[in-house]
Motif scaffolding. Structure first.
Motif, PDB file in Angstrom:
ATOM      1  N   VAL A  98       0.868  -1.179   0.000  1.00 31.76           N
ATOM      2  CA  VAL A  98       0.000   0.000   0.000  1.00 31.76           C
ATOM      3  C   VAL A  98       0.906   1.231   0.000  1.00 31.76           C
ATOM      4  CG1 VAL A  98      -0.286  -0.007   2.537  1.00 31.76           C
ATOM      5  CG2 VAL A  98      -1.972   1.173   1.080  1.00 31.76           C
ATOM      6  N   GLU A  99       0.670   2.140  -0.942  1.00 31.80           N
ATOM      7  CA  GLU A  99       1.454   3.366  -1.004  1.00 31.80           C
ATOM      8  C   GLU A  99       0.811   4.414  -0.118  1.00 31.80           C
ATOM      9  OE1 GLU A  99       2.937   4.965  -4.601  1.00 31.80           O
ATOM     10  OE2 GLU A  99       3.445   2.991  -5.423  1.00 31.80           O
ATOM     11  N   LEU A 100       1.678   5.179   0.558  1.00 23.76           N
ATOM     12  CA  LEU A 100       1.219   6.189   1.504  1.00 23.76           C
ATOM     13  C   LEU A 100       1.797   7.550   1.132  1.00 23.76           C
ATOM     14  CD1 LEU A 100       1.924   4.044   4.704  1.00 23.76           C
ATOM     15  CD2 LEU A 100      -0.261   4.299   3.509  1.00 23.76           C
ATOM     16  N   THR A 101       1.216   8.608   1.694  1.00 28.93           N
ATOM     17  CA  THR A 101       1.724   9.958   1.447  1.00 28.93           C
ATOM     18  C   THR A 101       2.722  10.389   2.515  1.00 28.93           C
ATOM     19  OG1 THR A 101      -0.188  10.902   2.565  1.00 28.93           O
ATOM     20  CG2 THR A 101      -0.327  10.677   0.169  1.00 28.93           C
ATOM     21  N   SER A 102       2.746   9.684   3.653  1.00 25.30           N
ATOM     22  CA  SER A 102       3.738   9.935   4.700  1.00 25.30           C
ATOM     23  C   SER A 102       4.006   8.627   5.434  1.00 25.30           C
ATOM     24  CB  SER A 102       3.256  11.003   5.685  1.00 25.30           C
ATOM     25  OG  SER A 102       2.218  10.497   6.492  1.00 25.30           O
ATOM     26  N   GLU A 103       5.133   8.529   6.098  1.00 27.81           N
ATOM     27  CA  GLU A 103       5.504   7.291   6.782  1.00 27.81           C
ATOM     28  C   GLU A 103       4.583   6.951   7.944  1.00 27.81           C
ATOM     29  OE1 GLU A 103       9.585   6.693   7.748  1.00 27.81           O
ATOM     30  OE2 GLU A 103      10.257   7.023   5.687  1.00 27.81           O
ATOM     31  N   ASN A 104       3.911   7.937   8.510  1.00 29.92           N
ATOM     32  CA  ASN A 104       3.028   7.669   9.652  1.00 29.92           C
ATOM     33  C   ASN A 104       1.541   7.735   9.299  1.00 29.92           C
ATOM     34  OD1 ASN A 104       2.832  10.395   9.316  1.00 29.92           O
ATOM     35  ND2 ASN A 104       3.538  10.960  11.352  1.00 29.92           N
ATOM     36  N   GLU A 105       1.232   7.735   8.010  1.00 34.71           N
ATOM     37  CA  GLU A 105      -0.170   7.757   7.574  1.00 34.71           C
ATOM     38  C   GLU A 105      -0.876   6.462   7.990  1.00 34.71           C
ATOM     39  OE1 GLU A 105      -2.737   8.016   3.405  1.00 34.71           O
ATOM     40  OE2 GLU A 105      -0.574   8.302   3.365  1.00 34.71           O
ATOM     41  N   SER A 106      -2.071   6.598   8.525  1.00 41.39           N
ATOM     42  CA  SER A 106      -2.837   5.407   8.917  1.00 41.39           C
ATOM     43  C   SER A 106      -3.651   4.898   7.729  1.00 41.39           C
ATOM     44  CB  SER A 106      -3.740   5.718  10.111  1.00 41.39           C
ATOM     45  OG  SER A 106      -4.680   6.702   9.756  1.00 41.39           O
ATOM     46  N   PHE A 107      -4.003   3.626   7.790  1.00 40.41           N
ATOM     47  CA  PHE A 107      -4.808   3.002   6.746  1.00 40.41           C
ATOM     48  C   PHE A 107      -5.533   1.806   7.346  1.00 40.41           C
ATOM     49  CE2 PHE A 107      -0.639   1.141   6.720  1.00 40.41           C
ATOM     50  CZ  PHE A 107      -0.860  -0.217   6.573  1.00 40.41           C
ATOM     51  N   VAL A 108      -6.595   1.382   6.690  1.00 46.15           N
ATOM     52  CA  VAL A 108      -7.370   0.224   7.137  1.00 46.15           C
ATOM     53  C   VAL A 108      -6.699  -1.041   6.620  1.00 46.15           C
ATOM     54  CG1 VAL A 108      -9.607  -0.931   6.976  1.00 46.15           C
ATOM     55  CG2 VAL A 108      -9.504   1.562   7.194  1.00 46.15           C
ATOM     56  N   LYS A 109      -6.467  -1.987   7.523  1.00 40.41           N
ATOM     57  CA  LYS A 109      -5.847  -3.258   7.138  1.00 40.41           C
ATOM     58  C   LYS A 109      -6.943  -4.292   6.862  1.00 40.41           C
ATOM     59  CE  LYS A 109      -1.640  -2.615   9.813  1.00 40.41           C
ATOM     60  NZ  LYS A 109      -0.836  -3.094  10.939  1.00 40.41           N
ATOM     61  N   PRO A 110      -7.024  -4.766   5.620  1.00 40.51           N
ATOM     62  CA  PRO A 110      -8.010  -5.801   5.308  1.00 40.51           C
ATOM     63  C   PRO A 110      -7.682  -7.120   6.021  1.00 40.51           C
ATOM     64  CG  PRO A 110      -6.682  -5.260   3.370  1.00 40.51           C
ATOM     65  CD  PRO A 110      -6.255  -4.337   4.452  1.00 40.51           C
ATOM     66  N   LEU A 111      -8.696  -7.953   6.203  1.00 43.57           N
ATOM     67  CA  LEU A 111      -8.540  -9.202   6.949  1.00 43.57           C
ATOM     68  C   LEU A 111      -7.574 -10.187   6.301  1.00 43.57           C
ATOM     69  CD1 LEU A 111     -12.268  -9.789   8.008  1.00 43.57           C
ATOM     70  CD2 LEU A 111     -10.376  -8.909   9.405  1.00 43.57           C
TER      71      LEU A 111
END
Length: 155
Positions: A117-130
């Motif tokens: 998953v690509e992020l805009t910052s190193e500490n960006e949060s995202f939902v982790k699929p099961l």
């Protein structure tokens, strides 16, 4: 030109039912040095030449430059690549505000499935699929440039 991404193993094929796109990718490395990798890729009907730099200490980010080239040019360059051509299908799955790219490998890497998953910052949060399993961000063993040299079947 800095790429920030997190990488995970995948524990089930449930992602296939959620994918909105899938594309075959064949790629090789003109240079797979740990300080820089030069990759040739055919993604669908399009070619790409990509240069990646050394990862940050966290393994989350690194320099990446990519240029689209013709499929014909990419096919010719693949003939010059180091041994260990990678063959995979990339699935794209939208999860909330992010798109996960899941690579299912074939040939000598059959059985290996990795999600990024690509992020805009190193500490960006995202939902982790099961269907995500252990995180392997920063573990160079899972870099495609290393998988081409030491395929999954040898682990």
């Amino acid at each position: 030109m800095i790429e920030i991404e997190r990488k995970f193993l995948v524990k089930s094929d449930a992602f296939k039912h959620e994918a909105h796109k899938q594309t075959r990718i064949v790629q090789g490395y003109l240079n797979s040095n740990k300080n820089r990798a030069v990759r040739v890729r055919i993604k669908g009907e399009t070619g790409f030449l990509t240069i990646k730099g050394t990862s940050s200490a966290s393994g989350l980010s690194r320099f990446e430059w990519e240029k689209e080239i013709s499929k014909h040019e990419a096919e010719a360059l693949l003939n010059l690549c180091e041994p260990g051509i990678i063959d995979k299908i990339r699935y794209e799955v939208k999860v909330k505000n992010h798109t996960f790219e899941i690579d299912e490998f074939f040939g000598e890497n059959e059985g290996l499935i990795i999600a990024e998953v690509e992020l805009t910052s190193e500490n960006e949060s995202f939902v982790k699929p099961l269907w995500l399993a252990n995180e392997v961000t920063g573990d160079s063993k899972y870099y495609n440039s290393q998988i081409s040299k030491n395929p999954f079947k040898n682990w």
